[in-house]
Design an enzyme around this catalytic site. Structure first.
Site, PDB file in Angstrom:
ATOM      1  N   GLU A 192       0.859  -1.180   0.000  1.00 20.24           N
ATOM      2  CA  GLU A 192       0.000   0.000   0.000  1.00 20.24           C
ATOM      3  C   GLU A 192       0.891   1.225   0.000  1.00 20.24           C
ATOM      4  O   GLU A 192       2.045   1.141   0.428  1.00 20.24           O
ATOM      5  CB  GLU A 192      -0.862   0.007   1.280  1.00 20.24           C
ATOM      6  CG  GLU A 192      -2.184  -0.697   1.107  1.00 20.24           C
ATOM      7  CD  GLU A 192      -2.895  -0.955   2.419  1.00 20.24           C
ATOM      8  OE1 GLU A 192      -3.098  -2.133   2.731  1.00 20.24           O
ATOM      9  OE2 GLU A 192      -3.245  -0.002   3.136  1.00 20.24           O
ATOM     10  N   SER A 250      -3.729   1.618   5.675  1.00 20.56           N
ATOM     11  CA  SER A 250      -5.098   1.983   6.040  1.00 20.56           C
ATOM     12  C   SER A 250      -5.347   2.057   7.539  1.00 20.56           C
ATOM     13  O   SER A 250      -6.196   2.816   7.989  1.00 20.56           O
ATOM     14  CB  SER A 250      -6.083   0.998   5.413  1.00 20.56           C
ATOM     15  OG  SER A 250      -5.849  -0.311   5.887  1.00 20.56           O
ATOM     16  N   ASP A 307      -1.316  -0.172  -3.857  1.00 19.03           N
ATOM     17  CA  ASP A 307      -2.690   0.204  -3.540  1.00 19.03           C
ATOM     18  C   ASP A 307      -2.671   1.613  -2.924  1.00 19.03           C
ATOM     19  O   ASP A 307      -2.162   1.808  -1.826  1.00 19.03           O
ATOM     20  CB  ASP A 307      -3.255  -0.830  -2.556  1.00 19.03           C
ATOM     21  CG  ASP A 307      -4.691  -0.537  -2.134  1.00 19.03           C
ATOM     22  OD1 ASP A 307      -5.216   0.538  -2.492  1.00 19.03           O
ATOM     23  OD2 ASP A 307      -5.279  -1.385  -1.435  1.00 19.03           O
ATOM     24  N   LYS A 339     -13.280   6.576  -1.266  1.00 20.10           N
ATOM     25  CA  LYS A 339     -12.730   7.287  -0.109  1.00 20.10           C
ATOM     26  C   LYS A 339     -12.638   8.778  -0.441  1.00 20.10           C
ATOM     27  O   LYS A 339     -13.660   9.414  -0.582  1.00 20.10           O
ATOM     28  CB  LYS A 339     -11.430   6.616   0.322  1.00 20.10           C
ATOM     29  CG  LYS A 339     -11.797   5.262   0.954  1.00 20.10           C
ATOM     30  CD  LYS A 339     -10.719   4.307   1.274  1.00 20.10           C
ATOM     31  CE  LYS A 339     -11.352   3.027   1.816  1.00 20.10           C
ATOM     32  NZ  LYS A 339     -10.492   1.863   1.767  1.00 20.10           N
TER      33      LYS A 339
HETATM   34  C1  LIG Z   1     -10.923   0.437   1.455  1.00 17.47           C
HETATM   35  C2  LIG Z   1      -9.739  -0.242   0.892  1.00 17.47           C
HETATM   36  C3  LIG Z   1      -9.842  -1.104  -0.206  1.00 17.47           C
HETATM   37  C4  LIG Z   1     -11.152  -1.521  -0.766  1.00 17.47           C
HETATM   38  O1  LIG Z   1     -11.806  -0.499  -1.433  1.00 17.47           O
HETATM   39  P1  LIG Z   1     -13.402  -0.471  -1.464  1.00 17.47           P
HETATM   40  O2  LIG Z   1     -13.728   0.417  -2.587  1.00 17.47           O
HETATM   41  O3  LIG Z   1     -13.845   0.037  -0.143  1.00 17.47           O
HETATM   42  O4  LIG Z   1     -13.839  -1.895  -1.700  1.00 17.47           O
HETATM   43  C5  LIG Z   1      -8.683  -1.598  -0.727  1.00 17.47           C
HETATM   44  N1  LIG Z   1      -7.475  -1.316  -0.204  1.00 17.47           N
HETATM   45  C6  LIG Z   1      -7.355  -0.525   0.864  1.00 17.47           C
HETATM   46  C7  LIG Z   1      -6.002  -0.226   1.391  1.00 17.47           C
HETATM   47  C8  LIG Z   1      -8.474   0.028   1.453  1.00 17.47           C
HETATM   48  O5  LIG Z   1      -8.348   0.777   2.551  1.00 17.47           O
END
Ligand SMILES: *Cc1c(COP(=O)(O)O)cnc(C)c1O
Length: 400
Positions: free
Chosen positions: A185, A189, A214, A248
């Site tokens: 990532e 998160s 990500d 988000k």
């Molecule tokens: C929220 C999240 C996801 C998934 O995304 P959604 O659109 O909520 O399904 C993927 N990776 C991370 C790091 C996230 O925080």
């Protein structure tokens, strides 16, 4: 109670005993700094709507327009009944936003991770993940059938050890071509810290691995226009697969993969969560308005306001500023019951902060996960900081 329900009750009781039971809390308002939780007006520090776009007039209007022009539902998978115009506009805008050749949207970020990873990674390949990557990536990696290794969070030495191991294995099994994949990532998160993307890029090039990042919590928040951490560090071109969510900071719903045209071509053919799923509702294209705002002067103002609040909050609770600020501030308490009590105590003061527990974080790594947004006021921030101080749960800080 039926036998089936008795069996389920046993499982629920076990969760309850471990302080791991979750319940839905009824919210009777839209997202924002204040929400109505179970009938009580609360200050909200739980949302990932970092730029406060989920309830922005431009996004709502874009959603309404999409519904009026294209309807409430999409009808079928995009490969089956044709691919609606708003998704093409959105994908063009995403590719431009992320400075990639192409983009593909999915119904959620979760579906994007599962679709892309299982489409690309084959049995016999090697996947190396940061220990703290999101569940969607872990699930996808398991589903791919590849050999899976986890490196200690942000630990480049451990990542290199795992890459050495994998390339040795790759060499030994030369008869069938296997690939190496590194996935992390950019903003984590549950911890809000960032990954050393430049250094990981150097390693992935040295070992001939492919690299996926990500950017769920960086998109909209980090770098000019909110393009993300890869953009800020200037390594976007060296990341093979950029993933994120539209749900988000971009204020809408859905997930995306950005990368080369060939990558998107392959995903359209191979990503099962894309192929075997009805296209998102046309209103999801409201994310296009979210991207427009993120890139605009208004977006810059919102980001500045957000970063001001982050700095303010961190200084009030005695945390050092970091070079790349993120909107996620965890207060790690460790113990699950202690964390639940702390969240309950805040709720009594009409402050809503989620108690994050296993399996979202490791056992014994429970925490209050505080998220700040652009429309929190200075007074909101002080109210939260004061409440935390009075509760005496801040490490190394005496009660006021
Ligand atoms: C929220 C999240 C996801 C998934 O995304 P959604 O659109 O909520 O399904 C993927 N990776 C991370 C790091 C996230 O925080």
């Amino acid at each position: 109670m039926s036998l089936f329900d008795e069996m389920l009750e046993e499982r629920l009781a076990s969760l309850r005993k471990q302080n791991l039971l979750r319940e839905l809390r009824f919210v009777g308002s839209s997202q924002g700094p204040r929400i109505s939780v179970a009938g009580r007006q609360c200050l909200n520090f739980s949302s990932n709507d970092y730029l406060a776009l989920a309830n922005h007039p431009a996004l709502k209007e874009a959603a309404v327009r999409a519904i009026e022009q294209f309807g409430a539902g999409a009808g079928a998978s995009r490969l089956v009944c044709g691919s609606l115009a708003p998704f093409h506009d959105l994908e063009e805008s995403l590719a431009d936003f992320k400075k990639t050749e192409a983009a593909l949207t999915f119904s959620t970020g979760y579906a994007a991770a599962v679709g892309a990873i299982t489409a690309l990674v084959r049995k016999g390949d090697f996947i190396i993940l940061d220990k703290l990557v999101h569940a969607s990536i872990v699930d996808a990696a398991r589903l791919s059938g590849a050999k899976l290794r986890v490196f200690d969070h942000n630990n480049l030495n451990d990542l290199e050890d795992k890459l050495k191991w994998a390339s040795q294995k790759q060499f030994e099994s030369r008869n069938h071509k296997s690939e190496l994949w590194v996935i992390t990532e950019s903003v984590f998160s549950m911890d809000g810290d960032i990954a050393p993307l430049r250094e990981i890029v150097a390693l992935k090039e040295q070992y001939g691995a492919w690299f996926m990042v990500d950017e769920a919590h960086a998109t909209g928040v980090v770098s000019a226009c909110g393009r993300g951490l890869a953009d800020k560090l200037g390594v976007g071109d060296q990341i093979d697969i950029q993933m994120g969510t539209l749900g988000k900071a971009l204020g809408a719903s859905g997930g995306y993969i950005c990368g080369s045209r060939k990558l998107v071509d392959l995903l359209v053919n191979r990503a099962r969560s894309f192929i075997f799923s009805t296209a998102p509702v046309p209103a999801a294209a409201a994310a296009l308005a979210g991207i427009r705002i993120a890139k605009s002067a208004e977006g810059e103002q919102l980001r500045n306001a957000l970063h001001l609040r982050i700095a303010d909050f961190k200084s009030q609770i005695g945390l050092a500023e970091t070079e790349t600020a993120t909107a996620i501030v965890p207060i790690i308490l460790g113990d699950e019951s202690k964390t639940l009590k702390a969240a309950g105590c805040l709720r009594e003061k009409d402050i809503f902060v989620p108690a994050i527990r296993y399996p979202a974080v490791t056992r014994g790594g429970a925490r209050l996960r505080i998220t700040l947004t652009a429309t929190h006021t200075a007074a909101d921030i002080s109210e939260l900081a004061d409440a935390l101080r009075v509760m005496e749960i801040l490490p190394g800080l005496p009660a006021k």
